[in-house]
Design a protein around this motif. Structure first.
Motif, PDB file in Angstrom:
ATOM      1  N   LEU A 150      23.379 -10.764  12.200  1.00 43.70           N
ATOM      2  CA  LEU A 150      24.085 -11.792  11.401  1.00 43.70           C
ATOM      3  C   LEU A 150      24.244 -13.088  12.166  1.00 43.70           C
ATOM      4  O   LEU A 150      25.154 -13.884  12.052  1.00 43.70           O
ATOM      5  CB  LEU A 150      25.554 -11.482  11.183  1.00 43.70           C
ATOM      6  CG  LEU A 150      25.620 -10.060  10.394  1.00 43.70           C
ATOM      7  CD1 LEU A 150      26.957  -9.571  10.080  1.00 43.70           C
ATOM      8  CD2 LEU A 150      24.913 -10.274   9.085  1.00 43.70           C
ATOM      9  N   ASP A 151      23.511 -13.310  13.433  1.00 43.80           N
ATOM     10  CA  ASP A 151      23.519 -14.349  14.089  1.00 43.80           C
ATOM     11  C   ASP A 151      23.478 -15.613  13.441  1.00 43.80           C
ATOM     12  O   ASP A 151      24.066 -16.649  13.817  1.00 43.80           O
ATOM     13  CB  ASP A 151      22.453 -14.325  15.445  1.00 43.80           C
ATOM     14  CG  ASP A 151      22.630 -15.281  16.446  1.00 43.80           C
ATOM     15  OD1 ASP A 151      23.879 -15.733  16.761  1.00 43.80           O
ATOM     16  OD2 ASP A 151      21.813 -15.953  16.807  1.00 43.80           O
ATOM     17  N   PHE A 167      22.418   5.245  16.144  1.00 45.64           N
ATOM     18  CA  PHE A 167      23.341   4.532  15.090  1.00 45.64           C
ATOM     19  C   PHE A 167      23.650   3.138  14.995  1.00 45.64           C
ATOM     20  O   PHE A 167      23.810   2.395  13.957  1.00 45.64           O
ATOM     21  CB  PHE A 167      24.716   5.510  15.529  1.00 45.64           C
ATOM     22  CG  PHE A 167      25.749   5.016  14.253  1.00 45.64           C
ATOM     23  CD1 PHE A 167      26.095   5.637  13.177  1.00 45.64           C
ATOM     24  CD2 PHE A 167      27.022   4.049  14.701  1.00 45.64           C
ATOM     25  CE1 PHE A 167      26.954   5.416  12.304  1.00 45.64           C
ATOM     26  CE2 PHE A 167      27.821   3.759  13.773  1.00 45.64           C
ATOM     27  CZ  PHE A 167      27.798   4.324  12.511  1.00 45.64           C
ATOM     28  N   SER A 168      23.388   2.498  16.137  1.00 43.49           N
ATOM     29  CA  SER A 168      22.877   1.123  15.983  1.00 43.49           C
ATOM     30  C   SER A 168      21.930   0.785  14.921  1.00 43.49           C
ATOM     31  O   SER A 168      22.153  -0.213  14.370  1.00 43.49           O
ATOM     32  CB  SER A 168      22.425   0.627  17.481  1.00 43.49           C
ATOM     33  OG  SER A 168      22.449  -0.903  17.389  1.00 43.49           O
ATOM     34  N   HIS A 169      20.886   1.506  15.133  1.00 41.38           N
ATOM     35  CA  HIS A 169      19.755   1.162  13.958  1.00 41.38           C
ATOM     36  C   HIS A 169      20.366   1.442  12.365  1.00 41.38           C
ATOM     37  O   HIS A 169      20.137   0.543  11.583  1.00 41.38           O
ATOM     38  CB  HIS A 169      18.531   2.142  14.115  1.00 41.38           C
ATOM     39  CG  HIS A 169      17.636   1.835  15.368  1.00 41.38           C
ATOM     40  ND1 HIS A 169      17.263   0.528  15.738  1.00 41.38           N
ATOM     41  CD2 HIS A 169      17.235   2.603  16.230  1.00 41.38           C
ATOM     42  CE1 HIS A 169      16.647   0.537  16.924  1.00 41.38           C
ATOM     43  NE2 HIS A 169      16.556   1.908  17.230  1.00 41.38           N
ATOM     44  N   VAL A 170      21.153   2.322  12.286  1.00 41.12           N
ATOM     45  CA  VAL A 170      21.843   2.544  10.932  1.00 41.12           C
ATOM     46  C   VAL A 170      22.475   1.398  10.662  1.00 41.12           C
ATOM     47  O   VAL A 170      22.128   0.848   9.503  1.00 41.12           O
ATOM     48  CB  VAL A 170      22.655   3.854  10.903  1.00 41.12           C
ATOM     49  CG1 VAL A 170      23.587   3.995   9.626  1.00 41.12           C
ATOM     50  CG2 VAL A 170      21.762   5.104  11.134  1.00 41.12           C
ATOM     51  N   ILE A 171      23.628   0.829  11.504  1.00 39.53           N
ATOM     52  CA  ILE A 171      24.129  -0.271  11.084  1.00 39.53           C
ATOM     53  C   ILE A 171      23.487  -1.436  10.993  1.00 39.53           C
ATOM     54  O   ILE A 171      23.504  -2.362   9.954  1.00 39.53           O
ATOM     55  CB  ILE A 171      25.073  -0.583  12.346  1.00 39.53           C
ATOM     56  CG1 ILE A 171      26.214   0.637  12.398  1.00 39.53           C
ATOM     57  CG2 ILE A 171      26.146  -1.874  12.161  1.00 39.53           C
ATOM     58  CD1 ILE A 171      27.131   0.881  11.341  1.00 39.53           C
ATOM     59  N   THR A 184      21.463  -5.663   7.589  1.00 36.49           N
ATOM     60  CA  THR A 184      20.093  -6.527   6.997  1.00 36.49           C
ATOM     61  C   THR A 184      20.105  -6.467   5.382  1.00 36.49           C
ATOM     62  O   THR A 184      19.811  -7.600   4.789  1.00 36.49           O
ATOM     63  CB  THR A 184      18.897  -5.695   7.496  1.00 36.49           C
ATOM     64  OG1 THR A 184      18.936  -5.979   9.128  1.00 36.49           O
ATOM     65  CG2 THR A 184      17.781  -6.669   6.924  1.00 36.49           C
ATOM     66  N   ASN A 185      20.246  -5.384   4.958  1.00 36.40           N
ATOM     67  CA  ASN A 185      20.484  -5.105   3.494  1.00 36.40           C
ATOM     68  C   ASN A 185      21.690  -6.115   2.787  1.00 36.40           C
ATOM     69  O   ASN A 185      21.220  -6.813   1.762  1.00 36.40           O
ATOM     70  CB  ASN A 185      20.503  -3.765   2.841  1.00 36.40           C
ATOM     71  CG  ASN A 185      19.457  -3.111   2.664  1.00 36.40           C
ATOM     72  OD1 ASN A 185      18.476  -3.067   1.963  1.00 36.40           O
ATOM     73  ND2 ASN A 185      18.934  -2.562   3.831  1.00 36.40           N
TER      74      ASN A 185
END
Length: 530
Positions: A372-373, A397-401, A406-407
């Motif tokens: 969200l930068d 889990f970082s990829h999940v978040i 992103t969606n």
């Protein structure tokens, strides 16, 4: 209608000669006005606990057993509309014993044959004058009659306890009877079906199919037909149903109507789609394993040759050495991706660490900051003070978040809002979504909420499908991978519309609570994941 006209008509129909014939009959002869009130009834009615005098002016439905009144009312209304000629049917009438006249006193079955009587006025329009009928008690003694009434009541009770919907219609498809489950499935009350056609329930796209089905059944009445239709409920929601249609054959061998079963298969259809998603992910895993193997072989050669090239270049050739270093870094990144692909293909066994509240806040905060930068709206991450610890693979889990955020970012407006909340939850009932089961236990809930455009309800169950995306340039793999990761963490993930719009994504991770039997938890979660 004026009483004088009815009286004159009765005298015309029942002259003295007719009265003598009627008195010798063992059947009950009656005349009803257009509203169903008795205007004449023969003396035979005295055998069943009534006198003709007390019946005159009374609505015929008052003499009918309560469970058969709807059927009798339907027959009368058909004659009033002029849609039915002489027909016979079996109706249970209340028979008084000992002058008590209680509904439960006795009920006997009569075969009723009736015909609507009409007149033609000066404008050549047909006018309904009433109903002339004959009721013959079916030859049963009192005990047999009561047993038959009890059997009928038992059959209706069975119909009402069926989980599937049951219906009956006339030959035109107008409802005559529906059970409670039919009302539950369709979202209507039983009274809503009175005089309504079957087409009120099915979407217009099925009209041709229904017409073809009726033609098939009319041509071949030997077996029922089965259909899969999309049904429009009374509350506007759509459900998928399996419908059987069988003809009702009368004494003359002709079809007099239709009956069948309606079964709600919406949940089963969704479960089949969810199993298909799981199989697609499994197929992707197999493909990923093959790609990872080939990439690994190629990268081994590339990295080996880059090392040799760096040795040959030496320190004096700094420009070439810088290019080779960049190539080596890129190759190492691809190698890391290859390892992830290989891990995904092998089942993606997570590299677990114990993550406390602080670790989770840092992990999710860093991931959110990265995704969200450039987001111009507002976002924040909050967590319960006494948040339980969880065992997670921080990278996975970082990829999940990241995929979930992103969606969310793509659905909100530039000035939208995204919230991430972490809390402890105690689940006391089991539920399933997309082949993942949420077992009763203690969990850490990671809730991601946005106020974006939301997801249409008919697409809600497809969002974890590999390659499914509502965006033209997207791969559709982000949420599919998130689904696989959460499943391997023995967790649970689901998506639902937000209460005020937007979307909410719920990620449940098994909490690590002091005193828990870890081996018991692991065994239970593995059973649930399998």
């Amino acid at each position: 209608m004026e009483r004088s006209l009815i009286t004159a008509l009765c005298r015309q129909v029942f002259d003295e000669g007719m009265y003598s014939i009627i008195d010798s009959m063992q059947d009950v002869v009656y005349w009803l006005d257009p509203h169903g009130r008795v205007q004449f009834i023969s003396d035979e009615i005295t055998k069943f606990g009534y006198t003709p005098g007390e019946c005159i002016g009374k609505n015929i439905l008052d003499l009918v057993h309560p469970d058969d009144r709807e059927k009798a009312r339907f027959r009368i209304s058909e004659r009033r509309r002029g849609e039915r000629k002489t027909r016979s049917c079996e109706i249970r009438f209340i028979v008084q014993r000992g002058g008590q006249g209680a509904v439960g006193d006795s009920a006997e079955v009569f075969r009723v044959t009736a015909e609507g009587i009409y007149s033609i006025d000066d404008n050549n329009e047909k006018r309904f004058l009433g109903t002339l009928g004959v009721a013959r008690r079916i030859g049963l003694d009192e005990n047999e009659g009561r047993a038959l009434a009890h059997d009928d009541e038992r059959i209706f009770a069975i119909f009402d306890t069926l989980h599937d919907g049951y219906y009956e219609t006339d030959i035109r498809g107008t409802f005559i009877f529906v059970n409670r489950s039919f009302c539950r499935i369709t979202g209507y009350d039983a009274a809503d079906f009175q005089g309504r056609h079957f087409s009120m329930l099915v979407l217009g796209k099925h009209d041709g199919e229904i017409a073809a089905a009726i033609r098939e059944i009319a041509a071949d009445r030997s077996k029922p037909r089965f259909f899969n239709w999309e049904l429009q409920r009374g509350d506007g929601k759509k459900r998928y149903v399996e419908v059987s249609v069988s003809p009702v054959i009368g004494p003359d061998g002709q079809a007099t109507g239709y009956r069948g079963i309606v079964r709600d298969v919406t949940d089963r259809k969704r479960l089949e789609e969810e199993i298909l998603v799981a199989r697609k992910i499994e197929a992707i895993g197999i493909m990923a394993g093959g790609i990872a193997h080939d990439y690994n072989n190629a990268l081994t050669a590339v990295l080996g040759n880059l090392s040799l090239a760096k040795m040959e270049a030496g320190e004096e050739n700094r420009e070439l050495l810088e290019v080779l270093n960049d190539a080596e870094k890129a190759s190492l990144r691809v190698l890391e991706l290859t390892k992830r692909l290989s891990n995904f293909a092998k089942g993606g066994k997570p590299n677990m660490i114990r993550a406390t509240r602080d670790i989770l806040m840092d992990l999710i905060g860093d991931t959110a900051q990265s995704v969200l930068d450039n987001f111009q709206g507002t976002w924040d991450v909050t967590a319960q003070d006494d948040l339980d610890a969880v065992d997670i693979d921080t990278v996975q889990f970082s990829h999940v978040i990241g995929h979930v955020l992103t969606n969310a970012l793509e659905s909100v407006t530039p000035n939208g809002r995204i919230e991430i909340e972490l809390s402890n939850v105690l689940v006391d009932s089991e539920k399933t979504f997309n082949e993942i089961t949420l077992h009763p236990d203690r969990y850490v809930l990671v809730l991601v909420r946005d106020n974006g455009c939301g997801i249409p309800e008919d697409l809600m169950y497809k969002i974890f499908d590999p390659y499914f995306s509502t965006k033209e340039m997207a791969s559709g793999m982000g949420l599919a991978i998130s689904y696989a990761v959460i499943k391997r963490h023995h967790g649970y993930i689901e998506v639902s519309p937000g209460p005020g719009g937007g979307t909410e994504v719920y990620c449940y991770l098994p909490a690590v609570v002091e005193g828990n039997d870890d081996s018991r938890r692991q065994e239970k979660n593995q059973a649930g994941a399998g």
